[in-house]
Design a protein around this motif. Structure first.
Motif, PDB file in Angstrom:
ATOM      1  N   GLY A 128      60.972  41.514  34.800  1.00 45.64           N
ATOM      2  CA  GLY A 128      60.509  40.702  34.074  1.00 45.64           C
ATOM      3  C   GLY A 128      60.907  41.659  32.461  1.00 45.64           C
TER       4      GLY A 128
ATOM      5  N   SER B 266      59.688  46.580  31.184  1.00 46.22           N
ATOM      6  CA  SER B 266      58.404  45.910  31.432  1.00 46.22           C
ATOM      7  C   SER B 266      57.774  46.895  32.722  1.00 46.22           C
ATOM      8  CB  SER B 266      58.363  45.064  31.116  1.00 46.22           C
ATOM      9  OG  SER B 266      59.277  45.105  32.846  1.00 46.22           O
TER      10      SER B 266
ATOM     11  N   ALA C  43      55.349  52.930  30.175  1.00 44.16           N
ATOM     12  CA  ALA C  43      54.478  53.703  29.994  1.00 44.16           C
ATOM     13  C   ALA C  43      54.197  55.140  30.319  1.00 44.16           C
ATOM     14  CB  ALA C  43      53.354  53.058  31.324  1.00 44.16           C
ATOM     15  N   ALA C  44      54.628  55.827  29.724  1.00 52.62           N
ATOM     16  CA  ALA C  44      54.513  57.462  29.951  1.00 52.62           C
ATOM     17  C   ALA C  44      54.280  57.771  28.592  1.00 52.62           C
ATOM     18  CB  ALA C  44      56.228  57.317  29.988  1.00 52.62           C
TER      19      ALA C  44
ATOM     20  N   LYS D 233      56.026  59.938  26.905  1.00 55.85           N
ATOM     21  CA  LYS D 233      56.686  59.777  26.261  1.00 55.85           C
ATOM     22  C   LYS D 233      57.420  60.994  25.238  1.00 55.85           C
ATOM     23  CE  LYS D 233      54.309  55.871  24.967  1.00 55.85           C
ATOM     24  NZ  LYS D 233      54.419  54.737  25.702  1.00 55.85           N
TER      25      LYS D 233
ATOM     26  N   ALA E  14      67.272  50.429  41.975  1.00 57.71           N
ATOM     27  CA  ALA E  14      66.120  50.951  40.794  1.00 57.71           C
ATOM     28  C   ALA E  14      64.851  50.493  40.946  1.00 57.71           C
ATOM     29  CB  ALA E  14      67.164  51.672  39.885  1.00 57.71           C
TER      30      ALA E  14
ATOM     31  N   LYS F 143      62.626  61.012  35.794  1.00 57.93           N
ATOM     32  CA  LYS F 143      62.026  61.100  34.492  1.00 57.93           C
ATOM     33  C   LYS F 143      62.486  60.356  33.718  1.00 57.93           C
ATOM     34  CE  LYS F 143      58.921  64.375  33.488  1.00 57.93           C
ATOM     35  NZ  LYS F 143      58.152  63.851  33.843  1.00 57.93           N
TER      36      LYS F 143
HETATM   37  P1  FAD Z   1      60.424  51.214  36.364  1.00 56.86           P
HETATM   38  O1  FAD Z   1      60.395  51.853  34.778  1.00 56.86           O
HETATM   39  O2  FAD Z   1      59.392  51.045  36.523  1.00 56.86           O
HETATM   40  O3  FAD Z   1      61.283  50.436  36.414  1.00 56.86           O
HETATM   41  C1  FAD Z   1      62.093  49.839  37.809  1.00 56.86           C
HETATM   42  C2  FAD Z   1      62.009  48.671  37.463  1.00 56.86           C
HETATM   43  O4  FAD Z   1      62.159  47.561  38.362  1.00 56.86           O
HETATM   44  C3  FAD Z   1      60.905  47.726  36.558  1.00 56.86           C
HETATM   45  O5  FAD Z   1      60.959  47.164  35.232  1.00 56.86           O
HETATM   46  C4  FAD Z   1      61.031  46.375  37.390  1.00 56.86           C
HETATM   47  O6  FAD Z   1      60.063  45.574  36.950  1.00 56.86           O
HETATM   48  C5  FAD Z   1      61.791  45.890  37.932  1.00 56.86           C
HETATM   49  N1  FAD Z   1      61.653  45.182  39.636  1.00 56.86           N
HETATM   50  C6  FAD Z   1      60.855  46.149  40.463  1.00 56.86           C
HETATM   51  N2  FAD Z   1      61.332  44.750  41.672  1.00 56.86           N
HETATM   52  C7  FAD Z   1      62.775  44.152  41.687  1.00 56.86           C
HETATM   53  C8  FAD Z   1      62.962  43.447  42.139  1.00 56.86           C
HETATM   54  N3  FAD Z   1      62.620  42.780  42.840  1.00 56.86           N
HETATM   55  N4  FAD Z   1      63.793  42.767  40.959  1.00 56.86           N
HETATM   56  C9  FAD Z   1      64.278  42.938  39.839  1.00 56.86           C
HETATM   57  N5  FAD Z   1      63.820  43.539  39.326  1.00 56.86           N
HETATM   58  C10 FAD Z   1      62.817  43.942  40.156  1.00 56.86           C
HETATM   59  N6  FAD Z   1      58.951  61.255  32.122  1.00 56.86           N
HETATM   60  C11 FAD Z   1      58.865  61.938  31.084  1.00 56.86           C
HETATM   61  O7  FAD Z   1      60.315  62.472  31.198  1.00 56.86           O
HETATM   62  N7  FAD Z   1      58.819  62.236  30.132  1.00 56.86           N
HETATM   63  C12 FAD Z   1      57.042  62.125  30.000  1.00 56.86           C
HETATM   64  O8  FAD Z   1      56.624  62.258  29.406  1.00 56.86           O
HETATM   65  C13 FAD Z   1      56.510  60.694  31.146  1.00 56.86           C
HETATM   66  N8  FAD Z   1      55.594  60.918  31.184  1.00 56.86           N
HETATM   67  C14 FAD Z   1      54.981  60.553  32.288  1.00 56.86           C
HETATM   68  C15 FAD Z   1      53.715  59.565  32.002  1.00 56.86           C
HETATM   69  C16 FAD Z   1      53.184  58.635  33.404  1.00 56.86           C
HETATM   70  C17 FAD Z   1      51.672  58.185  33.033  1.00 56.86           C
HETATM   71  C18 FAD Z   1      54.160  58.063  33.927  1.00 56.86           C
HETATM   72  C19 FAD Z   1      53.893  56.961  35.081  1.00 56.86           C
HETATM   73  C20 FAD Z   1      55.384  58.962  34.073  1.00 56.86           C
HETATM   74  C21 FAD Z   1      55.639  58.894  33.542  1.00 56.86           C
HETATM   75  N9  FAD Z   1      56.840  59.563  33.778  1.00 56.86           N
HETATM   76  C22 FAD Z   1      57.666  60.208  32.023  1.00 56.86           C
HETATM   77  C23 FAD Z   1      58.363  59.252  33.878  1.00 56.86           C
HETATM   78  C24 FAD Z   1      58.974  58.792  33.963  1.00 56.86           C
HETATM   79  O9  FAD Z   1      58.543  57.103  33.273  1.00 56.86           O
HETATM   80  C25 FAD Z   1      59.394  57.531  34.774  1.00 56.86           C
HETATM   81  O10 FAD Z   1      60.115  58.023  35.881  1.00 56.86           O
HETATM   82  C26 FAD Z   1      60.394  56.567  34.763  1.00 56.86           C
HETATM   83  O11 FAD Z   1      60.545  55.469  33.387  1.00 56.86           O
HETATM   84  C27 FAD Z   1      60.739  55.393  35.577  1.00 56.86           C
HETATM   85  O12 FAD Z   1      62.243  54.461  35.202  1.00 56.86           O
HETATM   86  P2  FAD Z   1      62.710  54.034  36.649  1.00 56.86           P
HETATM   87  O13 FAD Z   1      63.244  52.955  36.052  1.00 56.86           O
HETATM   88  O14 FAD Z   1      62.495  54.393  38.062  1.00 56.86           O
HETATM   89  O15 FAD Z   1      61.155  52.766  36.851  1.00 56.86           O
END
Ligand code: FAD
Length: 506
Positions: free
Chosen positions: A39, A43, A48-49, A51, A212, A361
């Protein structure tokens, strides 16, 4: 999509905070890097954290000392790395008779103050809510509170700037590009990609795959890698509401609820208060998830337990929801599941290896990336040393306490532009705000205005430098101007972006 014959060292799936952090660290150590995001950047969960760049005070109750220690130490490192989008915030934790006793809170905060490196952030203090103005928005029954430090981050911009830095160092970052399959032969991966805008397919060859994909990490293992039995993550939904500003001061509140959970009420985007979050197990595809009526009612009730003036549905101006991709440690309740990360390598350089990333996180993404790089070095051989501690993200080339100096500098350079605009641009772009504004002197020089103070100049910058493609990318992730821009302005922005991209194709 161009087919590449050369073999990339590291192919990263996912443009969230973890994928971009890993891509940035890897390119900086001398590996070639290709990142595909299906995306927009951030996205998924990373926009959506709540923050917060925080140690996670409540994780102490679950004995997560390793995580809290690491996360506390990251606060000042990340603040120094990006002082435009990360800044200190004080949190006020009122003592609630009948919930956790005051001695317990004080003990927790003592540990919190001393467990991680804290040089600049001020320590905990006790507040008398009856006499301190910070107590004014709260109900009269609350008399005592503790005030402690953590930091705030613009989560989606953290991702965009991390990707920008990785690209500036030579990484290839492709958004709107989904990994639809990956096969390995003689130690080399062939990764099949599909551009979700054009449906065109292509492939890339790589020595190593890093998965990831956040909430989709198991889907990638099952669908792209063909391993049917992957069930490593526990998806836990969390929602937030944004209401019109509930109080004037700059502190956030940390409220304990009767069910043992906690919520935050945080000053947000100058005119608003952010309230969240919920914790609910989730199954299915997290795309497009929204807050439920039940979650909304829970947040309104929890905030109204503390604020003198009840918070109602009529106050809500926006809401968002995301899912935490937590490593499944089989905890009974969603809020008890570990927030720590787990990195697993499968395969080896002769057969083709994949590194799967579970959990994590925003706060620990830099350390998580370093740990992934440790795995990469074992598989591909070491190239460079860890380097991101002490580094800067684009625009962050100034000291942690020098933000106001940046704003003053912009005001001197652009005396005819509104201070409010300059302050917002300094927050978003740091030292690069001047690059964006260039020779402009008056508002008219910045082109058409798409509502609020979003100008064509800024839109062009975001498209050319930060992978923005749609109005949604610009209004809700690169900026939060969605809170201020009306539907007609959004439609004009969409028309402009469409005309811009069709010109680009000619
Ligand atoms: P994501 O951000 O989801 O990234 C994964 C990406 O992979 C997505 O963009 C997706 O589109 C992509 N993807 C998936 N499959 C494919 C594919 N087949 N091909 C290409 N792309 C693909 N952390 C903190 O430190 N402080 C906070 O205050 C905090 N608050 C939070 C509150 C909430 C409600 C939530 C839900 C989380 C919170 N977190 C917080 C945790 C933090 O937001 C997450 O741990 C972190 O954003 C995860 O990042 P990520 O890169 O692993 O996942």
């Amino acid at each position: 999509m161009p087919k590449r014959d050369n073999i990339t060292d590291v192919f990263v799936i996912g443009g969230g905070v973890n994928g971009c952090g890993i891509a940035r660290d890897a390119i900086g150590r001398g590996y070639s890097v290709f990142l595909a995001e299906m995306g927009d950047l951030a996205s998924g969960t990373s926009s959506a954290a709540t923050k917060l760049i925080h140690g996670g005070l409540r994780y102490l109750e679950y004995y997560e000392f390793r995580l809290v220690h690491e996360a506390l130490a990251e606060r000042e490192i990340l603040w120094a790395m990006a002082p435009h989008i990360i800044w200190p915030m004080r949190f006020v934790l009122p003592h609630h008779k009948g919930l956790r006793p005051a001695w317990f809170l004080r003990l927790g905060l003592f540990v919190y103050d001393h467990l991680g490196a804290r040089k600049l952030l001020p320590p905990t203090r006790t507040i008398d809510l009856r006499s301190d103005p910070i107590g004014r928005p709260l109900k009269a029954g609350y008399s005592k509170a503790f005030e402690y430090s953590d930091c705030w981050v613009d989560d989606a911009r953290l991702v965009a700037l991390t990707a920008r830095d990785a690209a500036d160092r030579g990484a290839i970052i492709q958004t709107r590009t989904k990994v639809i399959g990956a096969t390995r032969e003689n130690g080399i991966w062939t990764i099949k990609l599909q551009n979700l805008d054009t449906n065109l397919k292509g492939s890339v060859k790589a020595r190593l795959l890093v998965n990831a994909a956040g909430p989709w990490v198991d889907d990638v293992i099952r669908q792209a890698l063909g391993q049917n039995e992957a069930h490593h993550v526990r998806l836990v939904k969390g929602s937030h509401i944004v209401v019109r500003k509930l109080y004037e001061h700059d502190r956030a509140y940390f409220f304990q609820n009767k069910d043992g959970r906690i919520i935050f009420a945080i000053p947000y985007e100058r005119d608003f208060t952010l309230i969240g979050t919920t914790d609910q197990d989730f199954t299915g595809d997290p795309h497009g998830i929204r807050i439920s009526d039940e979650e909304q009612a829970y947040l309104l009730a929890a905030a109204s337990e503390y604020f003198e003036k009840p918070v109602t549905v009529a106050d809500i101006v926006w809401s968002y929801a995301g899912v935490r991709p937590l490593y499944d440690d089989h905890a009974s309740k969603a809020q008890e599941a570990t927030r720590d990360y787990v990195i697993r390598t499968e395969g080896d350089p002769t057969s083709g290896a994949v590194i799967n990333v579970f959990g994590g996180k925003l706060t620990t993404h830099r350390r998580l990336s370093e740990e992934v790089l440790g795995h990469i070095e074992k598989l591909l051989g070491a190239r460079g040393k860890p380097w991101t501690k002490g580094s800067k993200l684009p625009g962050g080339e100034f000291g942690p306490r020098e933000f106001d100096v940046q704003v003053d500098r912009l005001n001197e350079l652009y005396p005819s532009l509104p201070d409010r605009l300059l302050r917002r641009l300094a927050r978003q772009f740091g030292t690069r705000a001047a690059t964006l504004l260039g020779a402009a002197r008056r508002m008219e020089d910045l082109g058409e205005v798409f509502g609020a103070d979003l100008t064509r100049r800024e839109v062009d910058y975001l498209v050319e430098n930060e992978w923005a493609r749609t109005a949604e990318d610009i209004l809700w992730r690169r900026t939060k101007l969605g809170l201020r821009v009306g539907l007609n302005d959004k439609a004009r922005l969409e028309t402009y972006l469409a005309s811009r991209s069709s010109k680009g194709k000619k």
